[in-house]
Design an enzyme around this catalytic site. Structure first.
Site, PDB file in Angstrom:
ATOM      1  N   ASN A   9     -59.024 -48.438 -52.913  1.00 37.97           N
ATOM      2  CA  ASN A   9     -58.475 -49.665 -53.511  1.00 37.97           C
ATOM      3  C   ASN A   9     -59.616 -50.338 -54.260  1.00 37.97           C
ATOM      4  OD1 ASN A   9     -57.329 -52.098 -54.176  1.00 37.97           O
ATOM      5  ND2 ASN A   9     -57.370 -52.921 -52.083  1.00 37.97           N
ATOM      6  N   LYS A  11     -59.544 -52.931 -56.017  1.00 35.77           N
ATOM      7  CA  LYS A  11     -59.375 -54.395 -56.136  1.00 35.77           C
ATOM      8  C   LYS A  11     -59.650 -54.815 -57.592  1.00 35.77           C
ATOM      9  CE  LYS A  11     -60.879 -54.869 -51.396  1.00 35.77           C
ATOM     10  NZ  LYS A  11     -60.833 -55.790 -50.295  1.00 35.77           N
ATOM     11  N   HIS A  94     -50.811 -56.209 -49.530  1.00 32.65           N
ATOM     12  CA  HIS A  94     -52.232 -56.283 -49.166  1.00 32.65           C
ATOM     13  C   HIS A  94     -52.526 -57.709 -48.701  1.00 32.65           C
ATOM     14  CE1 HIS A  94     -56.579 -56.304 -49.433  1.00 32.65           C
ATOM     15  NE2 HIS A  94     -56.536 -54.985 -49.426  1.00 32.65           N
ATOM     16  N   GLU A  96     -54.804 -59.665 -49.271  1.00 32.94           N
ATOM     17  CA  GLU A  96     -55.251 -60.597 -50.324  1.00 32.94           C
ATOM     18  C   GLU A  96     -54.064 -61.115 -51.132  1.00 32.94           C
ATOM     19  OE1 GLU A  96     -58.215 -57.926 -51.880  1.00 32.94           O
ATOM     20  OE2 GLU A  96     -59.373 -58.196 -50.034  1.00 32.94           O
ATOM     21  N   GLU A 165     -54.517 -52.896 -41.621  1.00 31.30           N
ATOM     22  CA  GLU A 165     -55.754 -53.486 -42.114  1.00 31.30           C
ATOM     23  C   GLU A 165     -55.987 -54.826 -41.413  1.00 31.30           C
ATOM     24  OE1 GLU A 165     -57.017 -51.831 -46.119  1.00 31.30           O
ATOM     25  OE2 GLU A 165     -55.732 -53.528 -46.542  1.00 31.30           O
ATOM     26  N   GLY A 171     -63.592 -56.198 -46.032  1.00 34.54           N
ATOM     27  CA  GLY A 171     -64.705 -56.692 -46.850  1.00 34.54           C
ATOM     28  C   GLY A 171     -65.738 -57.475 -46.068  1.00 34.54           C
ATOM     29  N   SER A 209     -63.395 -52.255 -43.940  1.00 31.75           N
ATOM     30  CA  SER A 209     -64.818 -51.881 -43.872  1.00 31.75           C
ATOM     31  C   SER A 209     -65.015 -50.436 -43.399  1.00 31.75           C
ATOM     32  CB  SER A 209     -65.595 -52.860 -42.994  1.00 31.75           C
ATOM     33  OG  SER A 209     -65.561 -54.156 -43.568  1.00 31.75           O
TER      34      SER A 209
HETATM   35  C1  PEP Z   1     -59.047 -53.030 -48.743  1.00 34.56           C
HETATM   36  O1  PEP Z   1     -59.243 -53.639 -49.768  1.00 34.56           O
HETATM   37  O2  PEP Z   1     -57.917 -52.612 -48.496  1.00 34.56           O
HETATM   38  C2  PEP Z   1     -60.170 -52.802 -47.827  1.00 34.56           C
HETATM   39  C3  PEP Z   1     -59.943 -52.200 -46.702  1.00 34.56           C
HETATM   40  O3  PEP Z   1     -61.399 -53.265 -48.222  1.00 34.56           O
HETATM   41  P1  PEP Z   1     -62.826 -52.914 -47.553  1.00 34.56           P
HETATM   42  O4  PEP Z   1     -62.830 -51.418 -47.316  1.00 34.56           O
HETATM   43  O5  PEP Z   1     -63.828 -53.336 -48.569  1.00 34.56           O
HETATM   44  O6  PEP Z   1     -62.902 -53.663 -46.269  1.00 34.56           O
END
Ligand code: PEP
Length: 247
Positions: A9, A11, A94, A96, A165, A171, A209
């Site tokens: 992803n 982003k 997601h 976000e 998630e 992040g 992460s």
């Molecule tokens: C994501 O954006 O779905 C995500 C898991 O980000 P990160 O791996 O940076 O935590």
């Protein structure tokens, strides 16, 4: 279950030049991957990425889709429009989007429905905040989020991908331990199985992460069928190393 699935992803990152060098580096390092691979890129780069990924082992995805079919929704992009770029996947819900765009469970479910109706696989994201985890509400939250999608999509749920998630891990550099992630994946699997006889077809990805150092342990868990990777998917060597750790 098919091969595991690793999804990057991006982003709101990238540029024409950076995308080209990242994709070229990934393709050079991925001749016969042991897993399925997809990249969810910003919508403005779909045409560029579609061309760069043509006839490759990497599938293309988007990061969001409108819950509406067509019409006066300025700035929105419909599922039919995305499908014209040969997309296989689209992220929906997601954290976000849920957090910064106030997307409710019902809106997320409607987005999944639109994607399925246009022949794309929605990657439905669920996850709890750190306050919810500390209050012992993880199970209740993820089950509620998934139940809305099951309710709206019924018999089609075996056609989707689910991503757990935990918001506190996205992040932040804080990863769920393999045991914490496995525990939630197992209960999501049970919820899918109660809703569909074909639930074993659904990949349940872990995201939060995930990186080259922790991927192998997470991916070794019985109910973790792949990863949804943000930051680490922007570094070709890291993402390649994560894909190489898939067994
Ligand atoms: C994501 O954006 O779905 C995500 C898991 O980000 P990160 O791996 O940076 O935590």
């Amino acid at each position: 279950m098919n091969k595991k699935l690793m999804v990057g992803n991006w982003k709101m990152n990238g540029s024409l030049a950076a995308n080209e060098s990242l994709i070229k580096a990934l393709l050079a390092g991925l001749s016969a991957p042991a897993c399925q691979v997809a990249l969810c890129v910003p919508a403005v780069y779909l045409a560029q990425c579609q061309a760069l990924l043509a006839d490759s082992v990497i599938e293309l995805g988007a990061q969001d889709v409108s819950e509406h079919e067509t019409g006066a929704f300025t700035g929105e992009i419909s599922a039919a429009m995305l499908r014209e770029f040969g997309l296989r996947y689209v992220l929906v819900g997601h954290s976000e989007r849920r957090q910064y765009h106030s997307e409710s469970d019902a809106v997320v479910a409607a987005k999944a429905q639109r994607a399925l109706a246009c022949g794309m696989t929605p990657i439905v994201c669920v996850g709890e905040t750190s306050a919810e985890r500390e209050a012992g509400q993880t199970e209740e939250v993820v089950k509620r989020q998934l139940a809305a999608v099951i309710h709206a999509n019924g018999h089609c749920i075996s056609e989707m991908v689910l991503a757990y998630e935990p918001i506190w891990a996205i992040g932040t550099g804080k990863t769920a331990s393999p045991e914490q992630a496995q525990q939630v994946h197992a209960l999501l699997r049970a919820q899918l199985e109660a809703a569909s006889k074909q639930a074993d077809r659904v990949h349940i990805l872990y995201g939060g992460s995930m990186n080259a150092a922790n991927a192998a342990q997470l991916l070794a868990q019985p109910d973790i069928d792949g990863g949804l990777v943000g930051g680490a998917s922007l570094k070709a060597l890291d993402f390649l190393s994560m894909m190489a750790s898939v067994r």
